[in-house]
Design a protein around this motif. Structure first.
Motif, PDB file in Angstrom:
ATOM      1  N   MET A 161       0.838  -1.183   0.000  1.00 41.16           N
ATOM      2  CA  MET A 161       0.000   0.000   0.000  1.00 41.16           C
ATOM      3  C   MET A 161       0.886   1.251   0.000  1.00 41.16           C
ATOM      4  O   MET A 161       1.924   1.276   0.633  1.00 41.16           O
ATOM      5  N   LYS A 162       0.433   2.262  -0.682  1.00 39.61           N
ATOM      6  CA  LYS A 162       1.186   3.508  -0.753  1.00 39.61           C
ATOM      7  C   LYS A 162       1.015   4.311   0.534  1.00 39.61           C
ATOM      8  O   LYS A 162       0.011   4.151   1.237  1.00 39.61           O
ATOM      9  N   PRO A 163       1.970   5.194   0.828  1.00 40.04           N
ATOM     10  CA  PRO A 163       1.870   6.018   2.042  1.00 40.04           C
ATOM     11  C   PRO A 163       0.588   6.849   2.113  1.00 40.04           C
ATOM     12  O   PRO A 163       0.037   7.035   3.203  1.00 40.04           O
ATOM     13  N   GLU A 164       0.090   7.330   0.965  1.00 42.23           N
ATOM     14  CA  GLU A 164      -1.137   8.128   0.974  1.00 42.23           C
ATOM     15  C   GLU A 164      -2.324   7.297   1.463  1.00 42.23           C
ATOM     16  O   GLU A 164      -3.164   7.774   2.223  1.00 42.23           O
ATOM     17  N   THR A 165      -2.361   6.056   1.021  1.00 41.17           N
ATOM     18  CA  THR A 165      -3.447   5.158   1.421  1.00 41.17           C
ATOM     19  C   THR A 165      -3.334   4.820   2.898  1.00 41.17           C
ATOM     20  O   THR A 165      -4.335   4.833   3.620  1.00 41.17           O
ATOM     21  N   ASP A 166      -2.119   4.542   3.359  1.00 46.24           N
ATOM     22  CA  ASP A 166      -1.907   4.259   4.779  1.00 46.24           C
ATOM     23  C   ASP A 166      -2.333   5.439   5.642  1.00 46.24           C
ATOM     24  O   ASP A 166      -2.988   5.259   6.669  1.00 46.24           O
ATOM     25  N   LYS A 167      -1.965   6.642   5.219  1.00 45.86           N
ATOM     26  CA  LYS A 167      -2.322   7.851   5.967  1.00 45.86           C
ATOM     27  C   LYS A 167      -3.840   8.037   6.001  1.00 45.86           C
ATOM     28  O   LYS A 167      -4.409   8.372   7.041  1.00 45.86           O
ATOM     29  N   LEU A 168      -4.486   7.807   4.886  1.00 47.73           N
ATOM     30  CA  LEU A 168      -5.937   7.936   4.791  1.00 47.73           C
ATOM     31  C   LEU A 168      -6.633   6.962   5.740  1.00 47.73           C
ATOM     32  O   LEU A 168      -7.518   7.345   6.507  1.00 47.73           O
ATOM     33  N   LEU A 169      -6.222   5.707   5.717  1.00 51.82           N
ATOM     34  CA  LEU A 169      -6.844   4.708   6.586  1.00 51.82           C
ATOM     35  C   LEU A 169      -6.548   4.986   8.057  1.00 51.82           C
ATOM     36  O   LEU A 169      -7.432   4.821   8.907  1.00 51.82           O
ATOM     37  N   ALA A 170      -5.338   5.427   8.367  1.00 51.15           N
ATOM     38  CA  ALA A 170      -4.999   5.783   9.755  1.00 51.15           C
ATOM     39  C   ALA A 170      -5.860   6.941  10.223  1.00 51.15           C
ATOM     40  O   ALA A 170      -6.337   6.954  11.374  1.00 51.15           O
ATOM     41  N   TRP A 171      -6.075   7.923   9.362  1.00 52.76           N
ATOM     42  CA  TRP A 171      -6.908   9.072   9.712  1.00 52.76           C
ATOM     43  C   TRP A 171      -8.339   8.624   9.996  1.00 52.76           C
ATOM     44  O   TRP A 171      -8.954   9.064  10.959  1.00 52.76           O
ATOM     45  N   LEU A 172      -8.860   7.740   9.168  1.00 55.12           N
ATOM     46  CA  LEU A 172     -10.218   7.241   9.386  1.00 55.12           C
ATOM     47  C   LEU A 172     -10.326   6.451  10.697  1.00 55.12           C
ATOM     48  O   LEU A 172     -11.321   6.570  11.413  1.00 55.12           O
ATOM     49  N   HIS A 173      -9.299   5.670  11.013  1.00 54.90           N
ATOM     50  CA  HIS A 173      -9.293   4.950  12.293  1.00 54.90           C
ATOM     51  C   HIS A 173      -9.294   5.931  13.463  1.00 54.90           C
ATOM     52  O   HIS A 173      -9.930   5.682  14.485  1.00 54.90           O
ATOM     53  N   ALA A 174      -8.602   7.042  13.317  1.00 55.16           N
ATOM     54  CA  ALA A 174      -8.496   8.042  14.384  1.00 55.16           C
ATOM     55  C   ALA A 174      -9.741   8.918  14.500  1.00 55.16           C
ATOM     56  O   ALA A 174      -9.871   9.675  15.459  1.00 55.16           O
ATOM     57  N   HIS A 175     -10.641   8.833  13.544  1.00 60.20           N
ATOM     58  CA  HIS A 175     -11.863   9.646  13.530  1.00 60.20           C
ATOM     59  C   HIS A 175     -13.088   8.734  13.410  1.00 60.20           C
ATOM     60  O   HIS A 175     -13.748   8.685  12.367  1.00 60.20           O
ATOM     61  N   PRO A 176     -13.420   8.021  14.485  1.00 63.46           N
ATOM     62  CA  PRO A 176     -14.500   7.033  14.414  1.00 63.46           C
ATOM     63  C   PRO A 176     -15.892   7.622  14.198  1.00 63.46           C
ATOM     64  O   PRO A 176     -16.820   6.881  13.873  1.00 63.46           O
ATOM     65  N   LEU A 177     -16.047   8.929  14.348  1.00 62.92           N
ATOM     66  CA  LEU A 177     -17.357   9.530  14.113  1.00 62.92           C
ATOM     67  C   LEU A 177     -17.652   9.734  12.628  1.00 62.92           C
ATOM     68  O   LEU A 177     -18.784  10.047  12.263  1.00 62.92           O
TER      69      LEU A 177
ATOM     70  N   HIS B 130      -9.363   4.771  -5.860  1.00 62.88           N
ATOM     71  CA  HIS B 130     -10.400   5.378  -5.023  1.00 62.88           C
ATOM     72  C   HIS B 130      -9.871   6.498  -4.130  1.00 62.88           C
ATOM     73  O   HIS B 130     -10.652   7.315  -3.641  1.00 62.88           O
ATOM     74  N   VAL B 131      -8.580   6.546  -3.905  1.00 68.16           N
ATOM     75  CA  VAL B 131      -7.993   7.489  -2.948  1.00 68.16           C
ATOM     76  C   VAL B 131      -8.287   8.955  -3.295  1.00 68.16           C
ATOM     77  O   VAL B 131      -8.678   9.725  -2.405  1.00 68.16           O
ATOM     78  N   PRO B 132      -8.150   9.405  -4.543  1.00 68.29           N
ATOM     79  CA  PRO B 132      -8.440  10.823  -4.829  1.00 68.29           C
ATOM     80  C   PRO B 132      -9.875  11.238  -4.493  1.00 68.29           C
ATOM     81  O   PRO B 132     -10.089  12.320  -3.933  1.00 68.29           O
ATOM     82  N   ALA B 133     -10.850  10.394  -4.798  1.00 70.65           N
ATOM     83  CA  ALA B 133     -12.246  10.736  -4.503  1.00 70.65           C
ATOM     84  C   ALA B 133     -12.489  10.800  -2.999  1.00 70.65           C
ATOM     85  O   ALA B 133     -13.188  11.693  -2.510  1.00 70.65           O
TER      86      ALA B 133
END
Length: 64
Positions: free
Chosen positions: A1-17, A48-51
Motif C-alpha cells: 500500500m502507498k503512504p497516501e493510502t496508509d495515511k488515509l486509513l490511519a486518519w479514518l481509524h483516528a476519527h470514528p465519528l 479510489h484514494v483521490p475521490a
C-alpha cells in the motif's frame, strides 16, 4: 500500500465519528470498499484514494 493510502486509513481509524457507508456513497466507491480496507480484509485500490481524499478534506484530512 502507498503512504497516501496508509495515511488515509490511519486518519479514518483516528476519527470514528466519520460514518463509512455515507462516505462511500459520497465518494462514489462501491459499498464496503473502505470498510473492508479498514478491517484489513481487502486492500484499498489506489484509484479510489483521490475521490475519498477530496471529500475528507472538508472534514480536516490533510494530504501533506
Amino acid at each position: 500500500m502507498k503512504p497516501e493510502t496508509d495515511k488515509l486509513l490511519a486518519w479514518l481509524h483516528a476519527h470514528p465519528l466519520i460514518k463509512i457507508s455515507p462516505l462511500e456513497r459520497l465518494c462514489g466507491v462501491p459499498d464496503d470498499v473502505i470498510q473492508k480496507a479498514l478491517d484489513k480484509r481487502q486492500a484499498l485500490s489506489e484509484k479510489h484514494v483521490p475521490a475519498i481524499t477530496k471529500i475528507l478534506k472538508d472534514y480536516g484530512f490533510k494530504t501533506k
